[in-house]
Structure formats: C-alpha cells, structure tokens
Enzyme design. Structure first.
Site, mmCIF file in Angstrom:
data_model
loop_
_atom_site.group_PDB
_atom_site.id
_atom_site.type_symbol
_atom_site.label_atom_id
_atom_site.label_comp_id
_atom_site.label_asym_id
_atom_site.label_seq_id
_atom_site.Cartn_x
_atom_site.Cartn_y
_atom_site.Cartn_z
ATOM 1 N N ARG A 53 61.753 56.175 33.131
ATOM 2 C CA ARG A 53 63.162 57.299 32.648
ATOM 3 C C ARG A 53 61.384 57.326 31.694
ATOM 4 N NH1 ARG A 53 66.330 55.143 35.200
ATOM 5 N NH2 ARG A 53 65.314 53.000 35.025
ATOM 6 N N THR A 54 61.762 56.318 30.798
ATOM 7 C CA THR A 54 60.688 56.683 29.251
ATOM 8 C C THR A 54 58.886 57.600 30.232
ATOM 9 O OG1 THR A 54 62.238 54.729 28.635
ATOM 10 C CG2 THR A 54 60.082 55.551 27.501
ATOM 11 N N LYS A 82 41.313 40.746 30.746
ATOM 12 C CA LYS A 82 39.873 40.465 29.914
ATOM 13 C C LYS A 82 40.231 39.576 28.909
ATOM 14 C CE LYS A 82 37.047 43.639 32.319
ATOM 15 N NZ LYS A 82 35.994 45.018 32.320
ATOM 16 N N ARG A 103 54.373 50.670 25.170
ATOM 17 C CA ARG A 103 55.376 49.912 24.702
ATOM 18 C C ARG A 103 55.269 48.573 25.264
ATOM 19 N NH1 ARG A 103 60.463 50.984 29.571
ATOM 20 N NH2 ARG A 103 61.621 51.972 27.542
HETATM 21 C C1 NCD Z 1 65.826 50.526 28.075
HETATM 22 C C2 NCD Z 1 64.757 49.895 27.281
HETATM 23 O O1 NCD Z 1 63.590 50.085 27.978
HETATM 24 O O2 NCD Z 1 65.195 48.793 26.180
HETATM 25 N N1 NCD Z 1 65.897 51.471 29.045
HETATM 26 C C3 NCD Z 1 64.634 52.978 28.980
HETATM 27 O O3 NCD Z 1 64.065 53.205 28.429
HETATM 28 N N2 NCD Z 1 66.155 54.075 29.255
HETATM 29 C C4 NCD Z 1 66.901 49.830 28.505
HETATM 30 C C5 NCD Z 1 66.672 48.358 29.285
HETATM 31 O O4 NCD Z 1 65.964 48.507 29.671
HETATM 32 O O5 NCD Z 1 68.400 47.704 29.529
#
Ligand code: NCD
Length: 304
Positions: A53-54, A82, A103
């Site tokens: 999703r993100t 590396k 992330r």
């Molecule tokens: C969440 C996350 O990555 O923290 N997912 C998301 O971005 N919608 C929730 C999860 O992974 O449980």
C-alpha cells in the site's frame, strides 16, 4: 508546514494535519485539477522492508501530480548488499529526486537519514517507531466517517511493535480523543509512547479485554501482530490468534462504529466484517492516494 522532513507525527500540529486533510479533500473531489501540478518532479523510493500500500500509493500519488518515481528496488539488488551505509545511500539518492520516501527496519533510521539530506524525506515506517503518513490517511478516514473531535477510539492488537499505533495515538492527542488501548499484557504500548501521551495530557486507558469497552467506541482500529519484530518466535506464537473480531462480536458495538485496519490483515478481522457497515479499511487504504498527493504537493510547493 514548519518541517520539510516528515519523520514523526509528534512534529505535526493540529493545524498542519488539518491543512493536509483539507487539501486531500480538495484533491479527492477534483483530482484532475492537480494532474500537472508537479510535472517533472521525481520521488525517490527507498524501501528496505516489504510494502504494498505505502509504496504503490506514493507511486500513484506522484504520478497523479504529473511526476514520476525513481525506485531503489529490492534491497538485494541494490548497493546495500555491497555494504553501503544508509547515510551514504540517502546522500547519493537525494541527487536523483526532489523528495525521498524511506521505509527501514531500524527505529530512528528516518530521523538519522533526514539529517544527511536537503530534499524532504518522508518516513514510510522505521521499525517499530513511526509511520506518519499512515496516520494522515487514518485521520482522513476517521474525519470522513465520524468527524475528528471528542471521539472514543479503541486501538487494539500489537501496540508494542505497531508503528501505525504509535503515530496515530500521538496525533490523536490534538483532537481530544479518549483513547483506549486493548492488547495482551505482553504487547502493551511501549513506555516512551505512554509517557509522551501523558505529557500531552491525553486521557488513555489500557485494557486486556475488548468486550468491556466495545459498546462505547466510535472507532475501533485493529492491528496485525508484527511477527517480524518478535525476537523469539515462541513469544509470537503465545499471542498469535488473540484479539480477533468478527461480525457476531460487533453486534455489541454502536451501529455507527467505524472499524479500521492499516492492512495487511492476517486473521484479526474475519471476512464477515467486510460485509458490515462498520468496515472502512479498504476505503482507508484507498484514501492513501489523495492524502499522499496532498502531502507531496505541500512539500514540493515548499521546495519550489
Ligand atoms: C503497516 C506498516 O507497515 O506498519 N502497513 C501499512 O503501511 N499499511 C501495518 C502492518 O504492516 O501491519
């Protein structure tokens, strides 16, 4: 907005949040009006952890604003393999993009990385730390279905490792929500998050049983047990499967209870809940596009 980097909901005032949600509302009402707003803008994607999703909604958001992505791709095919440090990676990649979305599995990594770059860096999840843009779309969804002020909100599941929970609880302190945290003892809110909520003067209550609080809730935010963050699998197995809801259980709730989940769900919400009027989690995921468009629009405008 005062800050270019978005690393935590702690930095967002009520005014900042409302400005983004208002803009997201304008975008949702007339997306074509924003279609060439950021032509040539490039968004750098650095995902060191899985995402559906993100990552996809950020990609959709920048493309719907007329821009495009540059994507590091899977960690295994990047120079991280590396031995490149995170600080070096972001310093290089900021030269390829107008903003970065990152992330990473380490808590605090987004804050650290943001200190090395001048383009806006958006935290798309730092380990068990924060996930501020998820909170913005959560708040947008809550505002659409229940309004934002004076709500009784239940947050259930993995409160210890759930970064969406930490970000949302912090942000709700701006809206005088009465917050109820429902989890097994072993997955209660971390002490630092509880401390911050107390500092904000927020009214919070902790429960191990959903039933005792369910009838008074306006919003129930369910989360997945964050299996990947458990140091020891037996610890995970001891709690897996607890804290699930189904349509039958929700018969004790208010008719207009809003049920949310950041997704992905594993087995926390039975499929029969999807058919009820309570279910808002797919809508919630879709709201990620206008909300992230609004945030990118705001940050890129500041750059111009
Ligand atoms: C969440 C996350 O990555 O923290 N997912 C998301 O971005 N919608 C929730 C999860 O992974 O449980």
């Amino acid at each position: 907005m005062r800050h270019d980097h978005i690393t935590s909901t702690k930095q967002l005032s009520r005014g900042d949040i409302e400005a983004i949600l208002d803009r997201a509302g304008e975008i949702a009402a007339d997306p074509l009006r924003f279609a060439d707003r950021h032509e040539d803008a490039l968004l750098g994607l650095l995902f060191f952890e899985p995402s559906t999703r993100t990552k996809m909604s950020f990609s959709a958001a920048i493309k719907r604003l007329g821009g495009d992505i540059v994507d590091m791709g899977p960690v295994d095919s990047s120079s991280v393999k590396k031995g490149e440090s995170l600080a070096d990676t972001v310093r290089v990649v900021e030269g390829y993009a107008d903003a970065l979305v990152m992330r990473h599995p380490s808590e605090g990594s987004a804050q650290m990385a943001s200190e090395y770059v001048d383009v806006p860096l958006i935290n798309a999840g730092d380990g068990a730390g924060q996930h501020p843009t998820q909170t913005l779309l959560d708040l947008y969804t809550i505002r659409e279905s229940a309004g934002l002020d004076g709500l009784t909100v239940g947050i259930m599941g993995d409160l210890k490792y759930g970064r969406t929970v930490h970000s949302l609880a912090q942000a709700l302190t701006n809206f005088e929500a009465s917050q109820h945290f429902i989890s097994p003892e072993s997955l209660k809110l971390p002490r630092n998050v509880r401390y911050d909520l107390h500092e904000e003067g927020s009214s919070i209550k902790e429960h191990t049983d959903l039933q005792e609080i369910l009838p008074s809730l306006d919003v129930l935010y369910v989360t997945r047990i964050q299996k990947e963050r458990f140091p020891d699998e037996s610890e995970y197995r001891a709690v897996a499967g607890e804290y699930q809801i189904d349509a039958d259980l929700l018969s004790a709730a208010k008719d207009d209870l809003t049920v949310m989940h950041p997704l992905p769900r594993v087995d926390e919400i039975a499929y029969d809940v999807d058919e009820t009027d309570h279910a808002q989690y797919f809508e919630q995921a879709h709201n990620g596009v206008p909300v992230r468009m609004a945030l990118l629009d705001t940050l890129l405008e500041g750059q111009a």
